[in-house]
Design a protein around this motif. Structure first.
Motif, PDB file in Angstrom:
ATOM      1  N   SER A   1       0.830  -1.216   0.000  1.00 27.79           N
ATOM      2  CA  SER A   1       0.000   0.000   0.000  1.00 27.79           C
ATOM      3  C   SER A   1       0.868   1.272   0.000  1.00 27.79           C
ATOM      4  N   LYS A   2       2.090   1.150   0.471  1.00 23.57           N
ATOM      5  CA  LYS A   2       3.026   2.294   0.484  1.00 23.57           C
ATOM      6  C   LYS A   2       3.931   2.281  -0.759  1.00 23.57           C
ATOM      7  N   ASP A   3       3.658   1.340  -1.687  1.00 17.92           N
ATOM      8  CA  ASP A   3       4.438   1.194  -2.912  1.00 17.92           C
ATOM      9  C   ASP A   3       5.919   0.889  -2.623  1.00 17.92           C
ATOM     10  N   LEU A   4       6.133   0.046  -1.629  1.00 24.13           N
ATOM     11  CA  LEU A   4       7.491  -0.327  -1.228  1.00 24.13           C
ATOM     12  C   LEU A   4       7.840  -1.730  -1.716  1.00 24.13           C
ATOM     13  N   GLN A   5       9.088  -1.919  -2.079  1.00 25.00           N
ATOM     14  CA  GLN A   5       9.607  -3.235  -2.429  1.00 25.00           C
ATOM     15  C   GLN A   5      10.284  -3.834  -1.188  1.00 25.00           C
ATOM     16  N   VAL A   6      10.367  -5.162  -1.161  1.00 24.83           N
ATOM     17  CA  VAL A   6      10.906  -5.842   0.022  1.00 24.83           C
ATOM     18  C   VAL A   6      11.951  -6.879  -0.388  1.00 24.83           C
ATOM     19  N   VAL A   7      13.118  -6.838   0.254  1.00 21.96           N
ATOM     20  CA  VAL A   7      14.089  -7.932   0.172  1.00 21.96           C
ATOM     21  C   VAL A   7      14.124  -8.542   1.565  1.00 21.96           C
TER      22      VAL A   7
ATOM     23  N   GLN B   1      15.285 -11.516   4.018  1.00 21.86           N
ATOM     24  CA  GLN B   1      16.123 -12.662   4.364  1.00 21.86           C
ATOM     25  C   GLN B   1      15.458 -13.354   5.550  1.00 21.86           C
ATOM     26  N   CYS B   2      14.771 -14.455   5.258  1.00 21.57           N
ATOM     27  CA  CYS B   2      13.950 -15.094   6.292  1.00 21.57           C
ATOM     28  C   CYS B   2      14.728 -16.157   7.073  1.00 21.57           C
ATOM     29  N   GLY B   3      15.921 -16.554   6.569  1.00 24.10           N
ATOM     30  CA  GLY B   3      16.739 -17.541   7.285  1.00 24.10           C
ATOM     31  C   GLY B   3      16.510 -18.962   6.774  1.00 24.10           C
ATOM     32  N   LYS B   4      17.517 -19.793   6.958  1.00 27.83           N
ATOM     33  CA  LYS B   4      17.472 -21.167   6.448  1.00 27.83           C
ATOM     34  C   LYS B   4      16.343 -21.984   7.062  1.00 27.83           C
ATOM     35  N   LEU B   5      16.054 -21.727   8.334  1.00 28.93           N
ATOM     36  CA  LEU B   5      15.036 -22.533   9.025  1.00 28.93           C
ATOM     37  C   LEU B   5      13.621 -22.267   8.508  1.00 28.93           C
ATOM     38  N   TYR B   6      13.433 -21.088   7.863  1.00 27.00           N
ATOM     39  CA  TYR B   6      12.068 -20.665   7.517  1.00 27.00           C
ATOM     40  C   TYR B   6      11.821 -20.526   6.014  1.00 27.00           C
ATOM     41  N   PHE B   7      12.850 -20.765   5.209  1.00 30.51           N
ATOM     42  CA  PHE B   7      12.734 -20.483   3.776  1.00 30.51           C
ATOM     43  C   PHE B   7      11.598 -21.256   3.110  1.00 30.51           C
ATOM     44  N   GLU B   8      11.473 -22.546   3.421  1.00 27.89           N
ATOM     45  CA  GLU B   8      10.413 -23.359   2.802  1.00 27.89           C
ATOM     46  C   GLU B   8       9.028 -22.787   3.090  1.00 27.89           C
ATOM     47  N   GLN B   9       8.893 -22.209   4.288  1.00 31.05           N
ATOM     48  CA  GLN B   9       7.597 -21.668   4.721  1.00 31.05           C
ATOM     49  C   GLN B   9       7.240 -20.347   4.019  1.00 31.05           C
ATOM     50  N   TYR B  10       8.264 -19.533   3.716  1.00 29.09           N
ATOM     51  CA  TYR B  10       7.980 -18.168   3.242  1.00 29.09           C
ATOM     52  C   TYR B  10       8.340 -17.894   1.783  1.00 29.09           C
ATOM     53  N   LYS B  11       9.007 -18.845   1.103  1.00 29.70           N
ATOM     54  CA  LYS B  11       9.441 -18.570  -0.277  1.00 29.70           C
ATOM     55  C   LYS B  11       8.262 -18.306  -1.214  1.00 29.70           C
ATOM     56  N   LYS B  12       7.074 -18.793  -0.826  1.00 27.99           N
ATOM     57  CA  LYS B  12       5.876 -18.610  -1.675  1.00 27.99           C
ATOM     58  C   LYS B  12       5.493 -17.138  -1.844  1.00 27.99           C
TER      59      LYS B  12
ATOM     60  N   THR C   1       7.437 -14.743  -2.774  1.00 31.26           N
ATOM     61  CA  THR C   1       8.257 -14.062  -3.789  1.00 31.26           C
ATOM     62  C   THR C   1       7.383 -13.588  -4.951  1.00 31.26           C
ATOM     63  N   THR C   2       7.486 -12.288  -5.259  1.00 39.35           N
ATOM     64  CA  THR C   2       6.764 -11.690  -6.396  1.00 39.35           C
ATOM     65  C   THR C   2       7.719 -10.701  -7.068  1.00 39.35           C
ATOM     66  N   GLU C   3       7.154  -9.886  -7.937  1.00 32.56           N
ATOM     67  CA  GLU C   3       7.960  -8.849  -8.593  1.00 32.56           C
ATOM     68  C   GLU C   3       8.516  -7.853  -7.570  1.00 32.56           C
ATOM     69  N   ASN C   4       7.719  -7.567  -6.542  1.00 34.91           N
ATOM     70  CA  ASN C   4       8.107  -6.555  -5.549  1.00 34.91           C
ATOM     71  C   ASN C   4       8.640  -7.124  -4.242  1.00 34.91           C
ATOM     72  N   VAL C   5       8.533  -8.433  -4.058  1.00 31.88           N
ATOM     73  CA  VAL C   5       9.002  -9.070  -2.817  1.00 31.88           C
ATOM     74  C   VAL C   5       9.974 -10.187  -3.188  1.00 31.88           C
ATOM     75  N   LYS C   6      11.193 -10.106  -2.685  1.00 25.54           N
ATOM     76  CA  LYS C   6      12.204 -11.138  -2.953  1.00 25.54           C
ATOM     77  C   LYS C   6      12.563 -11.817  -1.633  1.00 25.54           C
ATOM     78  N   VAL C   7      12.308 -13.121  -1.564  1.00 30.17           N
ATOM     79  CA  VAL C   7      12.560 -13.882  -0.327  1.00 30.17           C
ATOM     80  C   VAL C   7      13.816 -14.739  -0.497  1.00 30.17           C
ATOM     81  N   PHE C   8      14.717 -14.660   0.490  1.00 29.87           N
ATOM     82  CA  PHE C   8      15.977 -15.423   0.457  1.00 29.87           C
ATOM     83  C   PHE C   8      16.182 -16.156   1.777  1.00 29.87           C
TER      84      PHE C   8
END
Length: 366
Positions: free
Chosen positions: A219-225, A227-238, A240-247
């Motif tokens: 809503s604020k037109d912000l992009q997000v990078v 880093q969710c951590g190795k323990l949580y990547f499987e849970q949060y990788k979904k 990932t979009t054009e504006n949100v990059k999950v690592f």
């Protein structure tokens, strides 16, 4: 004489490992013929990261004491005895000229043995509240390099040298532009970006917050990078979009920092030292699950100088959007926090600590 033998000990987290590697690199630059050996805790991340950096490492069977009575605590005396015996063997065989401890469980037994044999030892205390291992060793070492003022409440004043914490060399000499860094992450160079850092393993409460706030950032037109951590990547990788990059892990930290307009981070000593050099508006969310709550103390030391904002985990649901919106809307506040944070940076920490080690080595030859 440059063929010195140096042991560096510390680990458990990146905050203890990366400073030790940075120090080894600086000493190797000064003494190309020196030999280096790292000593860490078996099964911890140093056993992987140190060889990647090109150094040999030995592992001790050691862990910290848990806060509550557990089987691990019952094993602690056995692990301690095992680690002291192995440390004796390492010191006898390697014959170091100097030993450097950067904190973490493994440095305790090793520096105990080395100092007991009259080998000069240097401690590097990264936090504003001294760790238990370093407090136990304070009378046995030659020098204690610290990053904060007021450390004489933990250590003998005559041994303290304020140097700051070593950080990765690519951050001290950061040459990446913001637009190039945003392109690297496939982000829009015209839009602002929020960088989320929860440490190498990840921070559950920060991840829960970001999951909940993704719509708010949009809503604020912000992009997000993120880093969710190795323990949580499987849970949060979904997410990932054009504006949100999950690592799971960010290998190019210089690019991540250069691309960021705002940073949300844990406040471990290593992260704090890096963020001071980066000098971007930062909201710290300290981990409450660390010894002596030192992350909160690290963050408060900067909040007191108007160099950062801080939210406790218990305040996130009610306060996060208000605090972030106030920051996002005030260019003046962003600039003020960034400048004040940069003023706290000690970019020459690695060189200063190496200077102190060099003095000890020179004393060996007189």
């Amino acid at each position: 004489m440059g063929n010195y033998r140096v042991i560096l000990s510390g680990g458990g987290t990146g905050g203890h490992i990366y400073p030790a590697i940075a120090l080894a690199n600086e000493l190797k630059r000064r003494y190309p013929d020196a030999e280096f050996l790292f000593v860490g805790a078996k099964d911890r991340m140093e056993m992987e990261k140190v060889p990647q950096a090109g150094y040999k490492i030995e592992g001790l069977w050691i862990t910290g004491l848990q806060r509550k009575l557990t089987l691990k605590n019952l094993m602690f005396p056995f692990k301690l005895i095992s680690s002291l015996l192995k440390s004796r063997k390492i010191v006898s065989q390697f014959k170091p000229d100097v030993v450097i401890g950067t904190g973490g469980f493994a440095s305790g037994p090793l520096l105990q043995v080395a100092s007991g044999r009259g080998i000069p030892c240097v401690l590097q205390e990264q936090n504003s509240y001294a760790g238990i291992t370093n407090k136990l060793l304070k009378d046995k070492v030659a020098k204690i390099c610290v990053a904060y003022d007021g450390m004489e409440k933990f250590f003998p004043t005559t041994k303290i040298v304020k140097t700051g914490n070593p950080v990765r060399e690519d951050l001290v000499n950061m040459k990446v532009t913001g637009s190039k860094a945003k392109a690297f992450f496939r982000l829009d160079p015209e839009k602002k970006m929020v960088l989320i850092l929860g440490g190498s393993l990840g921070a559950r409460r920060i991840n829960q917050l970001i999951e909940k706030e993704l719509e708010y950032f949009a809503s604020k037109d912000l992009q997000v990078v993120w880093q969710c951590g190795k323990l949580y990547f499987e849970q949060y990788k979904k997410y990932t979009t054009e504006n949100v990059k999950v690592f799971d892990f960010l290998n190019k930290m210089d690019f991540a920092y250069a691309a960021a307009d705002y940073i949300i981070s844990r406040s471990g000593a290593g992260s704090v030292s890096e963020l001071c050099i980066v000098g971007k508006p930062t909201i710290f969310i300290p981990s409450p699950n660390v010894a002596e709550d030192h992350q909160t103390k690290n963050a408060l030391a900067l909040v007191a100088r108007n160099a950062a904002l801080m939210l406790r985990e218990t305040e996130l649901d009610e306060k996060f959007e208000t605090v972030f919106s106030d920051l996002h809307q005030s260019k003046e506040k962003q600039e003020e926090l960034g400048v004040n944070l940069k003023n706290e940076a000690m970019p020459n920490a690695t060189k200063h600590i190496a200077d102190e080690i060099e003095k000890l080595l020179n004393a060996l030859n007189t």
